[in-house]
Design a protein around this motif. Structure first.
Motif, PDB file in Angstrom:
ATOM      1  N   ASN A  21       0.947  -1.292   0.005  1.00 14.15           N
ATOM      2  CA  ASN A  21      -0.089   0.022   0.110  1.00 14.15           C
ATOM      3  C   ASN A  21       0.676   1.368   0.093  1.00 14.15           C
ATOM      4  O   ASN A  21       0.341   2.163   0.211  1.00 14.15           O
ATOM      5  N   GLN A  22       2.066   0.932   0.136  1.00 14.38           N
ATOM      6  CA  GLN A  22       3.054   2.193   0.034  1.00 14.38           C
ATOM      7  C   GLN A  22       2.656   3.267   1.130  1.00 14.38           C
ATOM      8  O   GLN A  22       2.792   4.365   1.066  1.00 14.38           O
ATOM      9  N   ALA A  23       2.559   2.423   2.385  1.00 15.56           N
ATOM     10  CA  ALA A  23       2.072   3.151   3.602  1.00 15.56           C
ATOM     11  C   ALA A  23       3.365   3.605   4.449  1.00 15.56           C
ATOM     12  O   ALA A  23       3.335   4.223   5.674  1.00 15.56           O
ATOM     13  N   ILE A  24       4.603   2.888   4.077  1.00 14.43           N
ATOM     14  CA  ILE A  24       5.840   2.991   4.662  1.00 14.43           C
ATOM     15  C   ILE A  24       6.677   3.940   4.082  1.00 14.43           C
ATOM     16  O   ILE A  24       7.035   3.911   2.934  1.00 14.43           O
ATOM     17  N   THR A  39      -3.486  -1.330   5.829  1.00 18.23           N
ATOM     18  CA  THR A  39      -4.304  -1.984   5.933  1.00 18.23           C
ATOM     19  C   THR A  39      -4.115  -3.541   6.541  1.00 18.23           C
ATOM     20  O   THR A  39      -4.773  -4.478   6.522  1.00 18.23           O
ATOM     21  N   GLU A  40      -2.728  -3.641   6.988  1.00 19.71           N
ATOM     22  CA  GLU A  40      -2.206  -4.669   7.834  1.00 19.71           C
ATOM     23  C   GLU A  40      -2.234  -5.630   6.635  1.00 19.71           C
ATOM     24  O   GLU A  40      -2.426  -7.015   6.853  1.00 19.71           O
ATOM     25  N   TRP A  66      -4.876   3.878  16.465  1.00 20.55           N
ATOM     26  CA  TRP A  66      -5.776   3.737  15.310  1.00 20.55           C
ATOM     27  C   TRP A  66      -6.218   2.702  15.283  1.00 20.55           C
ATOM     28  O   TRP A  66      -6.042   1.699  14.703  1.00 20.55           O
ATOM     29  N   ARG A  67      -7.577   2.401  16.026  1.00 24.17           N
ATOM     30  CA  ARG A  67      -8.146   0.986  16.089  1.00 24.17           C
ATOM     31  C   ARG A  67      -9.163   0.862  15.115  1.00 24.17           C
ATOM     32  O   ARG A  67      -9.654   2.078  14.508  1.00 24.17           O
ATOM     33  N   GLU A  68      -9.013  -0.243  14.265  1.00 24.24           N
ATOM     34  CA  GLU A  68      -9.979  -0.655  13.065  1.00 24.24           C
ATOM     35  C   GLU A  68     -10.075  -2.263  13.115  1.00 24.24           C
ATOM     36  O   GLU A  68      -9.378  -2.859  13.502  1.00 24.24           O
ATOM     37  N   THR A  69     -11.424  -2.484  12.796  1.00 28.13           N
ATOM     38  CA  THR A  69     -11.896  -3.827  12.711  1.00 28.13           C
ATOM     39  C   THR A  69     -11.419  -4.365  11.385  1.00 28.13           C
ATOM     40  O   THR A  69     -10.988  -3.794  10.595  1.00 28.13           O
ATOM     41  N   LYS A  76     -10.951   0.002   3.725  1.00 27.83           N
ATOM     42  CA  LYS A  76      -9.843   0.857   3.319  1.00 27.83           C
ATOM     43  C   LYS A  76      -9.285   0.468   2.151  1.00 27.83           C
ATOM     44  O   LYS A  76      -8.616   1.278   1.337  1.00 27.83           O
ATOM     45  N   PHE A  77      -8.783  -1.100   2.308  1.00 32.57           N
ATOM     46  CA  PHE A  77      -8.215  -1.773   0.898  1.00 32.57           C
ATOM     47  C   PHE A  77      -9.090  -1.279  -0.323  1.00 32.57           C
ATOM     48  O   PHE A  77      -8.560  -0.977  -1.219  1.00 32.57           O
TER      49      PHE A  77
END
Length: 86
Positions: A21-24, A39-40, A66-69, A76-77
């Protein structure tokens, strides 16, 4: 939850290219994860690839702020990759 890179990070450059996801990205001192893009690896892999390639255990952890189910991570994906899901 999104993931978080802790101060244990040694800037080894292993995690950044593995993130689908290019999140880093490299921050001021260590690598950082953008929680709006993390999105883990839901939608890509069974487990977060950044955690699996990190040579220092317990460096990449769940971000308790940042809590997400799992459903929210999937949403998000879908938002990040609308052409894959439409």
């Amino acid at each position: 939850m999104a993931l978080l890179i802790t101060e244990r990070c040694i800037n080894c450059d292993m995690c950044e290219p593995e993130c689908p996801n290019q999140a880093i990205a490299l921050g001021a001192k260590i690598y950082e994860i953008d929680p709006t893009r993390c999105t883990e690896c839901v939608g890509h892999y069974e487990a977060p690839t950044c955690q699996s390639v990190c040579p220092i255990s317990h460096t990449i952890v769940h971000d308790t702020i940042w809590r997400e189910t799992p459903d929210q991570l999937w949403e998000k994906f879908v938002q990040l990759y609308p052409t894959l899901n439409g």
